[in-house]
Design a protein around this motif. Structure first.
Motif, PDB file in Angstrom:
ATOM      1  N   ILE A  23      -0.576   7.619   3.881  1.00  0.00           N
ATOM      2  CA  ILE A  23       0.999   7.077   3.873  1.00  0.00           C
ATOM      3  C   ILE A  23       0.954   6.396   5.204  1.00  0.00           C
ATOM      4  O   ILE A  23       1.796   5.297   5.114  1.00  0.00           O
ATOM      5  CB  ILE A  23       1.770   8.431   4.093  1.00  0.00           C
ATOM      6  N   PHE A  27       2.567   2.751   5.307  1.00  0.00           N
ATOM      7  CA  PHE A  27       3.820   2.273   6.032  1.00  0.00           C
ATOM      8  C   PHE A  27       3.402   1.074   6.986  1.00  0.00           C
ATOM      9  O   PHE A  27       4.124   0.309   7.228  1.00  0.00           O
ATOM     10  CB  PHE A  27       4.119   3.524   6.593  1.00  0.00           C
ATOM     11  N   VAL A  81       4.957   9.807  10.934  1.00  0.00           N
ATOM     12  CA  VAL A  81       4.859  10.202   9.539  1.00  0.00           C
ATOM     13  C   VAL A  81       4.432  11.577   9.693  1.00  0.00           C
ATOM     14  O   VAL A  81       3.113  12.105  10.198  1.00  0.00           O
ATOM     15  CB  VAL A  81       3.305   9.169   9.379  1.00  0.00           C
ATOM     16  N   VAL A 112       9.013   9.234   8.392  1.00  0.00           N
ATOM     17  CA  VAL A 112       8.378   8.970   6.899  1.00  0.00           C
ATOM     18  C   VAL A 112       7.937  10.581   6.681  1.00  0.00           C
ATOM     19  O   VAL A 112       6.838  10.900   7.300  1.00  0.00           O
ATOM     20  CB  VAL A 112       7.129   8.119   6.867  1.00  0.00           C
ATOM     21  N   TYR A 114       6.502  13.621   3.824  1.00  0.00           N
ATOM     22  CA  TYR A 114       5.722  13.970   2.688  1.00  0.00           C
ATOM     23  C   TYR A 114       5.579  15.227   2.496  1.00  0.00           C
ATOM     24  O   TYR A 114       5.330  15.980   3.446  1.00  0.00           O
ATOM     25  CB  TYR A 114       4.508  12.982   2.415  1.00  0.00           C
ATOM     26  N   THR A 142      15.396   7.480   6.142  1.00  0.00           N
ATOM     27  CA  THR A 142      13.964   7.892   6.053  1.00  0.00           C
ATOM     28  C   THR A 142      13.240   7.366   5.050  1.00  0.00           C
ATOM     29  O   THR A 142      13.953   6.821   3.935  1.00  0.00           O
ATOM     30  CB  THR A 142      14.025   9.475   6.182  1.00  0.00           C
ATOM     31  N   VAL A 143      12.055   7.605   4.984  1.00  0.00           N
ATOM     32  CA  VAL A 143      11.236   7.409   3.498  1.00  0.00           C
ATOM     33  C   VAL A 143      10.534   8.902   3.371  1.00  0.00           C
ATOM     34  O   VAL A 143       9.925   9.343   4.133  1.00  0.00           O
ATOM     35  CB  VAL A 143      10.067   6.399   3.865  1.00  0.00           C
ATOM     36  N   ALA A 164       9.732   2.996  -2.347  1.00  0.00           N
ATOM     37  CA  ALA A 164       9.316   3.185  -1.130  1.00  0.00           C
ATOM     38  C   ALA A 164       9.363   2.179  -0.241  1.00  0.00           C
ATOM     39  O   ALA A 164       9.726   2.199   0.790  1.00  0.00           O
ATOM     40  CB  ALA A 164       7.961   3.928  -1.168  1.00  0.00           C
ATOM     41  N   ALA A 168      11.499   1.806   3.091  1.00  0.00           N
ATOM     42  CA  ALA A 168      10.927   1.458   4.485  1.00  0.00           C
ATOM     43  C   ALA A 168      11.491   0.399   5.070  1.00  0.00           C
ATOM     44  O   ALA A 168      11.655   0.055   6.445  1.00  0.00           O
ATOM     45  CB  ALA A 168       9.457   0.962   4.168  1.00  0.00           C
TER      46      ALA A 168
END
Length: 193
Positions: A23, A27, A81, A112, A114, A142-143, A164, A168
């Motif tokens: 990720i 990014f 991240v 970011v 996940y 945010t992502v 996404a 971003a």
């Protein structure tokens, strides 16, 4: 043209089999398309900071800090991240945050996230509270990746990048605005926090 905004992208996961670098690479690829940004990736797997904090760390810890602290200090902005572990963020990230003080002051932080169904957003919401205490400004946008493991191909490219990449772009627009505004203000008058 002014000098690029220095953005430190922090890869928070240090877990075996982690997905964070996939990720983060995606990014940073998106971020590096902007000539207005200078990206520095700080992967916490390379910075094993102890959980025991000290006002006077020993030589080994000083050496560990010297590898990461100047990079944080040089950054004008941050993007974290982060995975979501047990409804929150990794201990490795908390150690990084807690070992530093002024390095975070008056700088924007983007996220970011996940993970599973929540896409890392519970971790992000916890981090907003933490970063507020560091005198940082967290950007709203945010992502988030819900179940990202099937969203990337074997080369680490998003199979369907539309949403996404739009997220971003919005995050980077906000980060750049705040980063530039705060950098300009600190050039006029140092932050007194």
């Amino acid at each position: 043209m002014s000098e690029p905004l220095r953005v430190a992208v922090i890869v928070a996961s240090v877990r075996d089999g982690r997905f964070g670098p996939v990720i983060a690479n995606w990014f940073t690829g998106v971020a590096r398309e902007r000539q207005s940004l200078d990206i520095d990736v700080i992967d916490l797997i390379e910075h094993d900071l102890p959980n025991r904090l000290s006002q006077s760390p020993d030589l080994e810890v000083q050496a560990q800090l010297s590898a990461v602290s100047p990079r944080l200090a040089a950054a004008d902005a941050f993007v974290v991240v982060t995975p979501e572990y047990n409804h929150s963020y990794p201990a490795s990230l908390k150690s990084l945050i807690d070992w530093h003080t002024t390095e975070w002051h008056a700088k924007p932080v983007g996220f970011v996230g996940y993970g599973g169904l929540a896409g890392g957003m519970r971790a992000v919401e916890h981090l907003r509270q933490i970063f507020a205490e560091t005198h940082s400004v967290t950007v709203r946008d945010t992502v988030g990746f819900h179940g990202p493991w099937g969203q990337f191909d074997e080369e680490g490219n998003l199979i369907d990048p539309t949403e996404a990449e739009a997220a971003a772009k919005t995050l980077l627009d906000s980060l750049e605005w705040w980063g530039t505004a705060l950098k300009d203000k600190k050039a006029q008058k140092p932050y007194g926090g």
